[in-house]
Write a protein that holds these residues in place. Structure first.
Motif, PDB file in Angstrom:
ATOM      1  N   GLU A  15       0.828  -1.209   0.000  1.00 43.36           N
ATOM      2  CA  GLU A  15       0.000   0.000   0.000  1.00 43.36           C
ATOM      3  C   GLU A  15       0.861   1.258   0.000  1.00 43.36           C
TER       4      GLU A  15
ATOM      5  N   ASP B  21       2.411   1.621  -3.465  1.00 41.43           N
ATOM      6  CA  ASP B  21       1.419   2.128  -4.416  1.00 41.43           C
ATOM      7  C   ASP B  21       1.175   3.614  -4.213  1.00 41.43           C
ATOM      8  N   GLU B  22       1.012   4.019  -2.963  1.00 45.65           N
ATOM      9  CA  GLU B  22       0.774   5.445  -2.695  1.00 45.65           C
ATOM     10  C   GLU B  22       1.988   6.285  -3.084  1.00 45.65           C
TER      11      GLU B  22
END
Length: 144
Positions: free
Chosen positions: A67, A70-71
């Motif tokens: 996560e 991805d961010e």
């Protein structure tokens, strides 16, 4: 001009995106994200991108949750493109397995365009394998 290309009233799109993430993410995750993206954002501001060695998939990335990776990719894409509609999509090819790609929302929802990206990834993988074979046969390092 499309809605996602209109500059936000309070600053650069990347600053707006970071503010949204600060509200949405747990503080520890947000601080980890900042530690990853701040050097890249600074280099972009200083227009020094060619000298940066940065990868969200390298050896150091193993410690980062997916996560956060991805961010980080979305933050960097927002800084580079000025767009707030970027998305991470996963494209699976037989040659490479799943590959995460950042693209705009229109491309992310277009199966034909995603197929073109998958074709490009397959072609690029084949070229890399050919170059790796040439390097090995020549006694050169092949860990590129």
């Amino acid at each position: 001009m499309n809605e996602h290309e209109i500059p936000p009233p309070d600053g650069r799109p990347v600053d707006v995106y970071l503010d949204l993430l600060r509200v949405r993410m747990p503080n520890d995750d947000y601080q980890l994200l900042l530690s990853v993206v701040e050097p890249v954002l600074q280099a972009i501001d200083e227009q020094q991108m060619p000298t940066i060695d940065f990868s969200l998939d390298g050896d150091n990335a193993e410690a980062l949750p997916q996560e956060i990776r991805d961010e980080a990719a979305l933050v960097i894409a927002t800084a580079v493109t000025g767009r707030l509609d970027n998305e991470v999509v996963e494209i699976d090819t037989d040659e490479t397995g799943p590959v995460r790609v950042v693209t705009d929302a229109a491309t992310a929802s277009d199966p034909e365009r995603l197929g073109e990206i998958a074709d490009y990834l397959r072609e690029r993988h084949q070229q890399n394998e050919e170059l790796r074979g040439i390097a090995e046969a020549s006694g050169l390092p092949s860990d590129f």
